[in-house]
Design a protein around this motif. Structure first.
Motif, PDB file in Angstrom:
ATOM      1  N   ILE A  95       0.808  -1.089   0.027  1.00 28.12           N
ATOM      2  CA  ILE A  95       0.065  -0.141   0.035  1.00 28.12           C
ATOM      3  C   ILE A  95       0.909   1.403  -0.115  1.00 28.12           C
ATOM      4  CG2 ILE A  95      -1.639   1.411   1.484  1.00 28.12           C
ATOM      5  CD1 ILE A  95      -2.907  -0.965   0.194  1.00 28.12           C
ATOM      6  N   VAL A  96       0.397   2.329  -0.833  1.00 30.59           N
ATOM      7  CA  VAL A  96       1.083   3.699  -0.609  1.00 30.59           C
ATOM      8  C   VAL A  96       0.204   4.443  -0.182  1.00 30.59           C
ATOM      9  CG1 VAL A  96       2.260   5.370  -1.922  1.00 30.59           C
ATOM     10  CG2 VAL A  96       2.838   3.069  -2.347  1.00 30.59           C
ATOM     11  N   LEU A  97       0.313   5.084   1.169  1.00 30.82           N
ATOM     12  CA  LEU A  97      -0.646   5.853   1.646  1.00 30.82           C
ATOM     13  C   LEU A  97       0.024   7.281   1.794  1.00 30.82           C
ATOM     14  CD1 LEU A  97      -2.810   5.026   4.759  1.00 30.82           C
ATOM     15  CD2 LEU A  97      -1.559   7.089   4.781  1.00 30.82           C
ATOM     16  N   GLY A  98      -0.500   8.365   1.152  1.00 29.83           N
ATOM     17  CA  GLY A  98      -0.209   9.843   1.539  1.00 29.83           C
ATOM     18  C   GLY A  98       0.076  10.584   0.176  1.00 29.83           C
ATOM     19  N   LEU A  99      -0.283   9.953  -1.131  1.00 31.63           N
ATOM     20  CA  LEU A  99      -0.407  10.614  -2.091  1.00 31.63           C
ATOM     21  C   LEU A  99      -1.693  11.560  -2.158  1.00 31.63           C
ATOM     22  CD1 LEU A  99       0.591   8.166  -4.985  1.00 31.63           C
ATOM     23  CD2 LEU A  99       2.134   9.657  -3.606  1.00 31.63           C
ATOM     24  N   ASP A 100      -1.671  12.438  -2.953  1.00 34.52           N
ATOM     25  CA  ASP A 100      -2.905  13.371  -3.002  1.00 34.52           C
ATOM     26  C   ASP A 100      -3.413  13.454  -4.404  1.00 34.52           C
ATOM     27  OD1 ASP A 100      -1.665  15.577  -3.959  1.00 34.52           O
ATOM     28  OD2 ASP A 100      -1.380  16.637  -2.102  1.00 34.52           O
ATOM     29  N   THR A 101      -4.460  14.062  -4.409  1.00 30.27           N
ATOM     30  CA  THR A 101      -5.149  13.976  -5.876  1.00 30.27           C
ATOM     31  C   THR A 101      -4.243  14.797  -6.916  1.00 30.27           C
ATOM     32  OG1 THR A 101      -6.445  15.782  -5.206  1.00 30.27           O
ATOM     33  CG2 THR A 101      -7.512  13.672  -4.995  1.00 30.27           C
ATOM     34  N   ASN A 102      -3.561  15.739  -6.459  1.00 27.03           N
ATOM     35  CA  ASN A 102      -2.577  16.281  -7.405  1.00 27.03           C
ATOM     36  C   ASN A 102      -1.638  15.165  -7.949  1.00 27.03           C
ATOM     37  OD1 ASN A 102      -3.549  19.104  -6.906  1.00 27.03           O
ATOM     38  ND2 ASN A 102      -2.336  19.006  -4.839  1.00 27.03           N
ATOM     39  N   LEU A 103      -1.309  14.191  -7.502  1.00 27.90           N
ATOM     40  CA  LEU A 103      -0.372  13.183  -7.922  1.00 27.90           C
ATOM     41  C   LEU A 103      -1.173  11.667  -8.559  1.00 27.90           C
ATOM     42  CD1 LEU A 103       2.049  13.300  -4.995  1.00 27.90           C
ATOM     43  CD2 LEU A 103       2.418  14.142  -7.373  1.00 27.90           C
ATOM     44  N   LEU A 111       2.719  25.532  -4.671  1.00 29.40           N
ATOM     45  CA  LEU A 111       2.882  26.036  -6.146  1.00 29.40           C
ATOM     46  C   LEU A 111       1.695  25.887  -6.789  1.00 29.40           C
ATOM     47  CD1 LEU A 111       5.679  25.494  -8.154  1.00 29.40           C
ATOM     48  CD2 LEU A 111       4.704  23.506  -8.729  1.00 29.40           C
ATOM     49  N   LEU A 112       0.721  25.057  -6.805  1.00 29.28           N
ATOM     50  CA  LEU A 112      -0.703  25.028  -7.557  1.00 29.28           C
ATOM     51  C   LEU A 112      -1.324  26.342  -6.921  1.00 29.28           C
ATOM     52  CD1 LEU A 112      -1.302  21.198  -7.315  1.00 29.28           C
ATOM     53  CD2 LEU A 112      -0.340  22.475  -9.248  1.00 29.28           C
ATOM     54  N   TRP A 113      -1.369  26.518  -5.545  1.00 28.28           N
ATOM     55  CA  TRP A 113      -2.066  27.627  -5.083  1.00 28.28           C
ATOM     56  C   TRP A 113      -1.638  29.059  -5.953  1.00 28.28           C
ATOM     57  CZ3 TRP A 113      -2.108  28.755   1.031  1.00 28.28           C
ATOM     58  CH2 TRP A 113      -3.065  29.545   1.317  1.00 28.28           C
ATOM     59  N   MET A 114      -0.467  29.178  -5.967  1.00 30.86           N
ATOM     60  CA  MET A 114       0.168  30.368  -6.822  1.00 30.86           C
ATOM     61  C   MET A 114      -0.043  30.354  -8.101  1.00 30.86           C
ATOM     62  SD  MET A 114       2.499  32.065  -4.716  1.00 30.86           S
ATOM     63  CE  MET A 114       4.124  32.753  -5.551  1.00 30.86           C
ATOM     64  N   LYS A 115      -0.164  29.118  -8.679  1.00 25.03           N
ATOM     65  CA  LYS A 115      -0.583  29.224 -10.126  1.00 25.03           C
ATOM     66  C   LYS A 115      -1.893  29.708 -10.395  1.00 25.03           C
ATOM     67  CE  LYS A 115       2.383  28.393 -13.284  1.00 25.03           C
ATOM     68  NZ  LYS A 115       2.871  29.427 -14.560  1.00 25.03           N
ATOM     69  N   ALA A 116      -2.859  29.207  -9.301  1.00 24.84           N
ATOM     70  CA  ALA A 116      -4.516  29.348  -9.458  1.00 24.84           C
ATOM     71  C   ALA A 116      -4.418  30.863  -9.325  1.00 24.84           C
ATOM     72  CB  ALA A 116      -5.227  28.504  -8.324  1.00 24.84           C
ATOM     73  N   VAL A 117      -3.831  31.482  -8.435  1.00 18.79           N
ATOM     74  CA  VAL A 117      -3.943  32.854  -8.236  1.00 18.79           C
ATOM     75  C   VAL A 117      -3.431  33.799  -9.253  1.00 18.79           C
ATOM     76  CG1 VAL A 117      -3.717  35.010  -6.642  1.00 18.79           C
ATOM     77  CG2 VAL A 117      -4.362  32.650  -5.760  1.00 18.79           C
ATOM     78  N   PHE A 163      -6.885  22.264  -9.154  1.00 22.40           N
ATOM     79  CA  PHE A 163      -6.688  22.127 -10.356  1.00 22.40           C
ATOM     80  C   PHE A 163      -6.893  20.229 -10.614  1.00 22.40           C
ATOM     81  CE2 PHE A 163      -3.290  25.267 -10.571  1.00 22.40           C
ATOM     82  CZ  PHE A 163      -3.931  26.043 -11.723  1.00 22.40           C
ATOM     83  N   SER A 164      -7.550  19.818 -11.831  1.00 24.46           N
ATOM     84  CA  SER A 164      -7.687  18.438 -11.815  1.00 24.46           C
ATOM     85  C   SER A 164      -6.184  17.626 -12.004  1.00 24.46           C
ATOM     86  CB  SER A 164      -8.463  18.102 -13.323  1.00 24.46           C
ATOM     87  OG  SER A 164      -7.820  18.351 -14.287  1.00 24.46           O
ATOM     88  N   PRO A 165      -6.404  16.372 -11.603  1.00 27.93           N
ATOM     89  CA  PRO A 165      -5.195  15.293 -11.608  1.00 27.93           C
ATOM     90  C   PRO A 165      -4.630  15.509 -12.698  1.00 27.93           C
ATOM     91  CG  PRO A 165      -7.020  14.473 -10.370  1.00 27.93           C
ATOM     92  CD  PRO A 165      -7.564  15.656 -10.891  1.00 27.93           C
ATOM     93  N   ARG A 166      -5.106  15.652 -14.064  1.00 34.01           N
ATOM     94  CA  ARG A 166      -4.621  15.591 -15.144  1.00 34.01           C
ATOM     95  C   ARG A 166      -3.794  16.858 -15.573  1.00 34.01           C
ATOM     96  NH1 ARG A 166      -7.008  12.737 -20.677  1.00 34.01           N
ATOM     97  NH2 ARG A 166      -5.120  13.261 -22.024  1.00 34.01           N
TER      98      ARG A 166
END
Length: 333
Positions: free
Chosen positions: A82-90, A172-178, A311-314
């Motif tokens: 099991i891999v536990l600790g990724l998130d939907t960004n990955l 990083l994604l927060w900065m891109k979103a803004v 952002f979407s995972p893709r």
């Protein structure tokens, strides 16, 4: 001949016993704060082992992005079930590796903002990234991401590396979103306020609580720890007017884990009270599954984002390398 037959039976018995014993162990890769003495790992381990009669072994790395890096490096030779600790960004990028197997877990008792459906990954908690500040060191915290980035002040912050850390990637994604196409310029302005960039969350939050910096990248839920465990409201999260970036943390079984029945059992267990009741006051996030115990009322008093950014995972998978390279180019100048 009788001895040979008996020996053969004995040997077969030992092989069968060895195979059964091998199936009685589950290896879970996760991040360091999950397995810490104060994290959910010890509670989850005790609860699952009591239910399965097996040996649950956690193997930890610094942070979430490092998990994917390690599994990708190990490939089919990974020891992880099991891999536990990724998130939907990955998750999109993780699926593309071909190293994760489909699950058969009923997700009907899983609930996260925006909903969730995936044939490989199962959510176990969620939260919103935020900058947490020390009220004894900072009188007037920024009220927006732009105010933090563009402020002309000597304010210092600690953040995490997006190459190894899911909160770092979240910023990083927060900065891109803004900021969109102006993100590089924004990073250049923010750079002067960054005292340090750590590989994972634990290191930077430790610097914050030891007084090295007055503000740190963390979660809107982090102050709940200080309120409940330390009985202090000294540390609080700044509410940003642009909104906050959402993180949904997930787990999945590897292709190796698909051969271990305990992997599917663990993923199902993860959505119920035996796992979920441990999340709020050990991982200090919102539970994504079914709980038996109500949340402490402190969680109702935390910053509630005016808007959820995501952002979407893709989209993340298609742009992560370029956005990280952009960040690295600015921060290394």
């Amino acid at each position: 001949m009788r001895w040979i037959v008996a020996s053969s039976i004995c040997t077969l018995g030992l092989v069968a016993a060895g195979a059964a014993q091998a199936q009685e162990k589950l290896t879970v890769y996760t991040y360091e704060s999950f397995t810490a003495d104060w994290g959910p790992g010890p509670v989850v381990e005790e609860a699952f082992e009591a239910e399965c009669g097996c040996d649950l072994e956690f193997v930890s790395v610094a942070d979430g992005v490092a998990l994917l890096n390690r599994v990708r490096l190990e490939g089919e030779d990974t020891q992880a079930d099991i891999v536990l600790g990724l998130d939907t960004n990955l998750t999109y990028e993780a699926k593309e590796t071909g190293l994760f197997a489909p699950h058969d877990v009923d997700l009907s008792r899983v609930e996260v903002p925006g909903g969730f459906s995936d044939d490989a990954f199962v959510p176990y908690d969620y939260g919103y990234f935020a900058f947490v500040y020390d009220t004894e060191a900072l009188d007037s915290p920024p009220q927006s991401l732009k105010a933090l980035v563009e402020a002309e002040s000597d304010l210092k912050i600690a953040i995490q590396d997006p190459r190894t850390s899911t909160p770092g990637l979240g910023l990083l994604l927060w900065m891109k979103a803004v900021y969109g196409e102006e993100a590089a310029e924004a990073w250049a302005m923010l750079k002067d306020k960054v005292l340090t960039v750590t590989p994972g969350w634990s290191e930077s939050y430790g610097l914050f609580t030891s007084g090295e910096v007055p503000m740190v990248l963390s979660y809107t839920t982090s102050p709940a720890y200080h309120r409940i465990a330390e009985d202090t409201d000294r540390y609080t999260a700044a509410s940003f007017e642009e909104g906050h970036y959402l993180q949904v943390e997930v787990a999945a079984k590897t292709v190796k884990g698909a051969d271990n029945p305990l992997a599917e059992e663990f993923l199902a267990f993860m959505t119920g009270p035996g796992f979920q009741d441990a999340i709020p006051e050990t991982n200090w996030m919102f539970p994504a599954g079914e709980t038996a115990e109500p949340l402490n009322p402190v969680f109702d008093e935390l910053v509630e984002p005016v808007e959820t950014l995501l952002f979407s995972p893709r989209e993340v998978a298609e742009n992560r390398k370029a956005w990280v390279d952009e960040w690295l180019s600015v921060m290394s100048r």
